[in-house]
Scaffold this motif. Structure first.
Motif, short mmCIF file in Angstrom:
data_model
loop_
_atom_site.label_atom_id
_atom_site.label_comp_id
_atom_site.label_asym_id
_atom_site.label_seq_id
_atom_site.Cartn_x
_atom_site.Cartn_y
_atom_site.Cartn_z
N PRO A 66 0.79 -1.23 0.00
CA PRO A 66 0.00 0.00 0.00
C PRO A 66 0.83 1.28 0.00
CG PRO A 66 -0.07 -1.05 2.16
CD PRO A 66 0.57 -2.03 1.22
N GLU A 67 1.99 1.25 0.65
CA GLU A 67 2.82 2.47 0.65
C GLU A 67 3.25 2.84 -0.76
OE1 GLU A 67 3.37 -0.14 2.59
OE2 GLU A 67 3.15 0.55 4.66
N GLY A 91 -7.60 6.64 -0.92
CA GLY A 91 -8.09 6.49 0.45
C GLY A 91 -7.93 5.07 0.96
N ILE A 92 -8.22 4.10 0.11
CA ILE A 92 -8.05 2.70 0.51
C ILE A 92 -6.58 2.37 0.73
CG2 ILE A 92 -8.28 0.31 -0.31
CD1 ILE A 92 -10.95 1.12 -1.53
N ALA A 104 -9.35 9.00 6.03
CA ALA A 104 -10.64 9.63 6.33
C ALA A 104 -10.79 10.93 5.55
CB ALA A 104 -10.75 9.89 7.83
N LEU A 105 -9.72 11.71 5.46
CA LEU A 105 -9.78 12.97 4.72
C LEU A 105 -10.02 12.71 3.23
CD1 LEU A 105 -9.48 16.02 4.51
CD2 LEU A 105 -6.99 15.71 4.38
N GLN A 106 -9.39 11.68 2.69
CA GLN A 106 -9.57 11.39 1.27
C GLN A 106 -11.01 10.98 0.96
OE1 GLN A 106 -7.09 12.02 -0.80
NE2 GLN A 106 -8.32 11.52 -2.61
N MET A 228 -13.20 -4.14 -5.32
CA MET A 228 -13.48 -4.32 -3.90
C MET A 228 -13.33 -5.77 -3.46
SD MET A 228 -13.67 -1.28 -3.09
CE MET A 228 -13.89 -1.60 -1.35
N TRP A 229 -13.43 -6.72 -4.38
CA TRP A 229 -13.14 -8.11 -4.02
C TRP A 229 -11.68 -8.25 -3.64
CZ3 TRP A 229 -9.93 -12.05 -5.65
CH2 TRP A 229 -10.24 -13.35 -5.18
N GLN A 230 -10.81 -7.60 -4.41
CA GLN A 230 -9.38 -7.63 -4.07
C GLN A 230 -9.14 -6.98 -2.72
OE1 GLN A 230 -6.88 -9.04 -5.29
NE2 GLN A 230 -7.21 -9.48 -7.45
N VAL A 231 -9.84 -5.89 -2.44
CA VAL A 231 -9.68 -5.21 -1.16
C VAL A 231 -10.13 -6.12 -0.02
CG1 VAL A 231 -10.40 -3.22 0.22
CG2 VAL A 231 -9.91 -2.94 -2.21
N ALA A 232 -11.24 -6.83 -0.22
CA ALA A 232 -11.71 -7.77 0.81
C ALA A 232 -10.70 -8.89 1.02
CB ALA A 232 -13.07 -8.33 0.42
#
Length: 249
Positions: A66-67, A91-92, A104-106, A228-232
């Motif tokens: 993520p970084e 944001g994710i 949260a800001l994003q 979002m499946w990848q995120v899950a």
């Protein structure tokens, strides 16, 4: 979350956002690394390419980096500030990088871009809860006036403390939505995350895993939750690590 609106973003960038989903979800990690490397080489020649940065950021996020995804997405905004408000993927990435206040800001920015998407509001809630606590997240929940797709109104009520988590899952059946896999996916995914927030991690992780298992990688890409499946999937992996090694949270 919804892809960026075509009217607010270059067609080539929209294609770059969507194209990796079908292929990335069906490729082994070795192929993802190869494609990430190829994109890095291409960016040497065209370092300001929004489409290449977007695609590499996606692959880096899928790879659990993520970084590095944050770096690519932020670079997109440096090149074209108009990309900032619609960039929920940033944001994710902030969230998975542990930068919860930035996340949260994003999502707050995205609300100005799409004031109907309660899923974005859920991510703002979860991010703020991780940064400031549950009370603050509930106090500052984004306001919505229009109906959103199922099951997000119920999920939003759950996060606001107005509906028990088990009632959200029961309501899916009460409304006759139990055969709509995407509805069930999102219900189980976000109820699972909410339970984890309440420190019921084993129960929450079980639901997140159930959500992921509803789709094969190819199904998720072609006729499912897509990105979002990848995120899950990433969340299931991260929560599993937290439970096994709570001191490394």
């Amino acid at each position: 979350m919804r892809p960026p609106r075509p009217s607010r973003i270059l067609p080539s960038l929209l294609l770059a956002v969507l194209t990796p989903l079908a292929s990335a979800q069906t490729e082994p990690h070795a192929d993802w690394l190869a494609r990430e490397k190829a994109l890095t080489e291409a960016l040497i020649q065209t370092p300001n390419s929004l489409s290449l940065l977007s695609r590499r950021g996606d692959f880096r996020q899928f790879l659990g980096q993520p970084e590095q995804a944050v770096a690519d997405y932020e670079r997109m905004i440096q090149i074209d500030p108009a990309q900032d408000a619609p960039h929920w993927r940033l944001g994710i990435a902030y969230y998975f990088a542990g930068a919860f206040s930035k996340a949260a800001l994003q999502f707050q920015k995205y609300h100005a871009y799409d004031g109907r998407d309660r899923e974005n509001g859920l991510w703002k809630f979860f991010s703020q809860a991780r940064a400031e606590g549950l009370d603050a997240a509930r106090r500052d929940m984004l306001l919505y006036k229009e109906f959103d797709r199922e099951p997000f109104p119920s999920l939003y009520a759950m996060c606001a403390g107005k509906m028990p988590p088990d009632e959200v899952l029961k309501e899916v059946e009460t409304k006759g939505l139990q055969n709509q896999r995407q509805v069930v996916f999102f219900a189980k995914y976000y109820v699972g995350l909410y339970l984890c927030l309440l420190d019921q991690k084993s129960e929450g992780l079980a639901l997140v895993k159930e959500a992921v298992r509803l789709f094969s990688p190819s199904e998720a890409a072609v006729d499912g939750p897509g990105y979002m499946w990848q995120v899950a999937r990433l969340h299931a992996e991260a929560l599993g690590r937290e439970i096994q090694n709570p001191q490394k949270r």
